[in-house]
Design a protein around this motif. Structure first.
Motif, mmCIF file in Angstrom:
data_model
loop_
_atom_site.group_PDB
_atom_site.id
_atom_site.type_symbol
_atom_site.label_atom_id
_atom_site.label_comp_id
_atom_site.label_asym_id
_atom_site.label_seq_id
_atom_site.Cartn_x
_atom_site.Cartn_y
_atom_site.Cartn_z
ATOM 1 N N GLY A 63 17.817 35.168 21.107
ATOM 2 C CA GLY A 63 18.454 36.301 21.767
ATOM 3 C C GLY A 63 19.628 35.842 22.621
ATOM 4 N N ARG A 64 20.269 36.788 23.283
ATOM 5 C CA ARG A 64 21.397 36.461 24.159
ATOM 6 C C ARG A 64 21.242 37.207 25.478
ATOM 7 N NH1 ARG A 64 25.105 33.761 21.135
ATOM 8 N NH2 ARG A 64 26.606 33.736 22.838
ATOM 9 N N CYS A 65 21.751 36.573 26.511
ATOM 10 C CA CYS A 65 21.742 37.192 27.846
ATOM 11 C C CYS A 65 23.172 37.610 28.175
ATOM 12 C CB CYS A 65 21.205 36.207 28.876
ATOM 13 S SG CYS A 65 21.203 36.865 30.554
ATOM 14 N N TRP A 66 23.390 38.899 28.397
ATOM 15 C CA TRP A 66 24.729 39.417 28.666
ATOM 16 C C TRP A 66 24.886 39.717 30.155
ATOM 17 C CZ3 TRP A 66 28.285 39.810 24.719
ATOM 18 C CH2 TRP A 66 27.791 39.665 23.424
ATOM 19 N N SER A 67 26.085 39.380 30.674
ATOM 20 C CA SER A 67 26.393 39.719 32.074
ATOM 21 C C SER A 67 27.770 40.368 32.128
ATOM 22 C CB SER A 67 26.367 38.469 32.959
ATOM 23 O OG SER A 67 27.385 37.560 32.589
ATOM 24 N N TYR A 68 27.929 41.314 33.049
ATOM 25 C CA TYR A 68 29.190 42.043 33.189
ATOM 26 C C TYR A 68 29.664 41.955 34.648
ATOM 27 C CZ TYR A 68 28.021 43.961 28.621
ATOM 28 O OH TYR A 68 27.710 44.092 27.297
ATOM 29 N N ASN A 69 30.948 41.655 34.810
ATOM 30 C CA ASN A 69 31.506 41.498 36.159
ATOM 31 C C ASN A 69 32.792 42.311 36.266
ATOM 32 O OD1 ASN A 69 32.002 40.539 38.762
ATOM 33 N ND2 ASN A 69 33.096 38.728 38.016
ATOM 34 N N ASP A 70 32.856 43.203 37.229
ATOM 35 C CA ASP A 70 34.055 44.030 37.432
ATOM 36 C C ASP A 70 35.130 43.181 38.131
ATOM 37 O OD1 ASP A 70 36.014 45.838 38.164
ATOM 38 O OD2 ASP A 70 34.591 47.451 38.574
ATOM 39 N N ILE A 71 36.200 42.868 37.410
ATOM 40 C CA ILE A 71 37.283 42.039 37.974
ATOM 41 C C ILE A 71 38.576 42.852 38.109
ATOM 42 C CG2 ILE A 71 36.330 39.861 37.126
ATOM 43 C CD1 ILE A 71 38.417 40.001 34.846
ATOM 44 N N THR A 72 38.430 44.168 38.220
ATOM 45 C CA THR A 72 39.606 45.045 38.304
ATOM 46 C C THR A 72 40.493 44.676 39.489
ATOM 47 O OG1 THR A 72 38.301 46.841 37.353
ATOM 48 C CG2 THR A 72 40.375 47.442 38.436
ATOM 49 N N GLN A 73 39.873 44.487 40.653
ATOM 50 C CA GLN A 73 40.645 44.209 41.864
ATOM 51 C C GLN A 73 41.390 42.882 41.756
ATOM 52 O OE1 GLN A 73 38.307 44.385 45.443
ATOM 53 N NE2 GLN A 73 40.080 44.178 46.792
ATOM 54 N N GLN A 74 40.693 41.842 41.263
ATOM 55 C CA GLN A 74 41.338 40.531 41.122
ATOM 56 C C GLN A 74 42.484 40.590 40.115
ATOM 57 O OE1 GLN A 74 38.013 41.254 41.112
ATOM 58 N NE2 GLN A 74 36.823 39.334 41.123
ATOM 59 N N THR A 75 42.246 41.305 38.997
ATOM 60 C CA THR A 75 43.276 41.403 37.959
ATOM 61 C C THR A 75 44.511 42.129 38.473
ATOM 62 O OG1 THR A 75 41.575 41.445 36.239
ATOM 63 C CG2 THR A 75 43.770 42.226 35.625
ATOM 64 N N ASN A 76 44.290 43.227 39.199
ATOM 65 C CA ASN A 76 45.423 43.981 39.749
ATOM 66 C C ASN A 76 46.204 43.146 40.756
ATOM 67 O OD1 ASN A 76 44.749 46.188 38.214
ATOM 68 N ND2 ASN A 76 43.637 47.249 39.856
ATOM 69 N N LEU A 77 45.481 42.350 41.553
ATOM 70 C CA LEU A 77 46.141 41.504 42.540
ATOM 71 C C LEU A 77 46.998 40.440 41.861
ATOM 72 C CD1 LEU A 77 46.584 40.663 45.476
ATOM 73 C CD2 LEU A 77 44.506 39.267 45.326
ATOM 74 N N ILE A 78 46.455 39.824 40.802
ATOM 75 C CA ILE A 78 47.210 38.804 40.065
ATOM 76 C C ILE A 78 48.455 39.414 39.432
ATOM 77 C CG2 ILE A 78 47.146 37.287 38.047
ATOM 78 C CD1 ILE A 78 44.160 36.803 38.716
ATOM 79 N N ASP A 79 48.292 40.614 38.849
ATOM 80 C CA ASP A 79 49.446 41.292 38.247
ATOM 81 C C ASP A 79 50.510 41.605 39.294
ATOM 82 O OD1 ASP A 79 48.255 41.185 35.798
ATOM 83 O OD2 ASP A 79 47.520 43.258 35.825
ATOM 84 N N LYS A 80 50.049 42.057 40.467
ATOM 85 C CA LYS A 80 50.984 42.402 41.539
ATOM 86 C C LYS A 80 51.740 41.169 42.019
ATOM 87 C CE LYS A 80 51.249 44.573 46.104
ATOM 88 N NZ LYS A 80 50.483 45.195 47.218
ATOM 89 N N LEU A 81 51.004 40.063 42.195
ATOM 90 C CA LEU A 81 51.653 38.822 42.625
ATOM 91 C C LEU A 81 52.654 38.343 41.585
ATOM 92 C CD1 LEU A 81 48.607 36.908 44.168
ATOM 93 C CD2 LEU A 81 50.528 37.931 45.398
ATOM 94 N N GLY A 82 52.298 38.525 40.311
ATOM 95 C CA GLY A 82 53.212 38.136 39.245
ATOM 96 C C GLY A 82 54.491 38.945 39.280
ATOM 97 N N ARG A 83 54.331 40.258 39.532
ATOM 98 C CA ARG A 83 55.521 41.111 39.617
ATOM 99 C C ARG A 83 56.367 40.747 40.831
ATOM 100 N NH1 ARG A 83 51.665 44.996 38.208
ATOM 101 N NH2 ARG A 83 51.540 45.727 40.373
ATOM 102 N N LEU A 84 55.702 40.486 41.966
ATOM 103 C CA LEU A 84 56.427 40.126 43.181
ATOM 104 C C LEU A 84 57.197 38.819 43.018
ATOM 105 C CD1 LEU A 84 53.821 41.032 45.964
ATOM 106 C CD2 LEU A 84 55.955 42.229 45.438
ATOM 107 N N ALA A 85 56.652 37.908 42.229
ATOM 108 C CA ALA A 85 57.306 36.612 42.027
ATOM 109 C C ALA A 85 58.651 36.762 41.341
ATOM 110 C CB ALA A 85 56.400 35.696 41.206
#
Length: 468
Positions: free
Chosen positions: A29-51
């Protein structure tokens, strides 16, 4: 183990991981895990745009512009890609008159004006200060120049109001039509060169880069000198030389401190060859400071041998007008315990007039300490006599061209006589340079000049020879 990213229409970003569950060597079998990374992803995108965005104008910045040019240069054919380098004219007047906050307001308004002119989707960027870059693709030369003229017209119609005052600015533009062999660095350099030509030939105009034209050939020469000057500064290849200034009567030994640059090939270069380039690229301030520092070190180390001599040191109007130059000079004189009466600063008459307020502050301060001031190349400017009453000085150094052409033109004799007479009335001394033979020496001496300089008396030599 596996990991992937799930993106949902509502904007959520979920990181999904799976780990196999093994029993007796088999995956059952397999063990599945889910992690909400919306906030981190948006922050990285924002920093990329600011750069890649300018914080003030919200336009793309220089870093983005360079990256975009690199991308577009790959596979581009000749004349399908053009780059415009824009430099605002007279923007400094607004900054100096209204303050930098209002200057920032103008930059924001100009940025929006440019976007309205070239289109919101244009590859427009702020390169820094009051300079902008524009990348155009799939445009003919006529279309590119039409856009450049539209920009020039839009900025020409712009005005800024502050405290019942009206300020107008313009724009100088350099245009490069990209060649297949160009890289992004050469595109920037050539566009900057073309923009510089626009500035130098009247401002508020547009110049297309053409390597075959004489003005661009001069730019290539200036860039070579720029590199040579940088290396000379870095590797200590600037040398102090001097030439004697001789009194018509016996008096204190007097020398003009001169500068020579020694190349990597051990060739000596006079300032006449590289100072124009140094001026263009804003390097004279650094050179002036280097000369003053090294002379003070020489004086300090050889005080007994030179303390009864007067040394004239050339300084530029650019340096005088720079904040921090006067404190630097005073600090050097104090640090090395220099006798102020042994120092004379030579400043050209035209440079004093161009930077009158800052020049007067410098002159008054150093003369108060006991240093002398010589007006160099006197007579070269058109307003010499009218300014004499307002500039504190000790010596007038007559422009060498009058001496060189003395035998050819009686007007030169009249001019020299006039300068000598005015100096006598004001109780100042006169110096004639370019004395190359006995005949010219006797002729100039008969006019009442006080001091003489030229190869007839002594050719320039390394300053260390004074110790022999």
């Amino acid at each position: 183990k596996t990991k992937d990213i799930l993106k949902f229409k509502d904007g959520r970003v979920i990181e999904r991981k799976s780990t196999p569950h093994v029993f007796e060597g088999k995956i059952i079998g397999r063990c599945w895990s889910y992690n909400d990374i919306t906030q981190q992803t948006n922050l990285i995108d924002k920093l990329g745009r600011l750069a890649f965005r300018d914080s003030l104008t919200k336009l793309y910045n220089r870093r983005w512009c360079e990256k975009k040019l690199k991308q577009m240069l790959i596979g581009s054919s000749a004349n399908t890609l053009a780059f415009l380098y824009l430099d605002l004219d007279h923007f400094k007047v607004i900054n100096d008159s209204c303050g930098h906050i209002h200057g920032d307001d103008v930059l924001e308004e100009i940025s929006q004006l440019l976007l309205n002119t070239v289109g919101q989707e244009a590859f427009l960027s702020r390169l820094g200060g009051d300079e902008f870059g524009l990348i155009l693709h799939q445009q003919t030369e006529r279309e590119v120049m039409a856009i450049a003229n539209n920009i020039k017209g839009a900025i020409g119609n712009y005005s800024y109001h502050w405290k019942n005052k009206l300020f107008k600015i313009g724009v100088s533009i350099g245009v490069v039509f990209v060649d297949e062999e160009d890289d992004f660095r050469s595109v920037f350099v050539h566009a900057d060169e073309a923009c510089y030509i626009s500035k130098e030939t009247g401002r508020d105009k547009c110049t297309i880069y053409n390597s075959e034209k004489a003005e661009f050939q001069q730019t290539k020469t200036d860039l070579k000198w720029y590199d040579a000057i940088q290396k000379a500064l870095l590797n200590g290849r600037f040398e102090l030389w001097c030439q004697s200034i001789n009194a018509s009567k016996s008096g204190l030994s007097h020398y003009e401190v001169l500068l020579r640059m020694r190349t990597e090939a051990d060739k000596l270069i006079s300032p006449a060859q590289f100072m124009g380039s140094a001026d263009r690229f804003g390097m004279i301030f650094t050179i002036d400071k280097r000369v003053i520092e090294e002379f003070c070190q020489f004086y300090y180390q050889n005080r007994e041998a030179v303390q009864n001599s007067l040394f004239s040191i050339n300084i530029s109007g650019h340096s005088i007008s720079r904040e921090g130059f006067l404190p630097f000079v005073l600090n050097c004189l104090n640090k090395y315990d220099i006798d102020y009466k042994c120092i004379c600063f030579e400043i050209t008459e035209t440079e004093i007039i161009k930077n009158l307020d800052s020049a007067l502050i410098f002159i008054n301060q150093v003369r108060e300490l006991g240093c002398q001031i010589s007006l160099d190349d006197f007579g070269k400017g058109l307003t010499s006599f009218s300014y004499l009453k307002n500039i504190p000085f000790d010596n007038i150094k007559i422009d060498g061209q009058f001496i060189k052409e003395y035998n050819d033109d009686q007007i030169n004799e009249a001019i020299i006589k006039s300068i000598v007479y005015i100096a006598e009335v004001m109780n100042k001394k006169t110096i004639a340079e370019h004395i190359e033979n006995e005949e010219i020496f006797m002729q100039i001496k008969s006019l009442g000049v006080d001091y003489f300089q030229g190869n007839y008396f002594s050719e320039p030599h390394q300053i260390t020879k004074l110790l022999e």
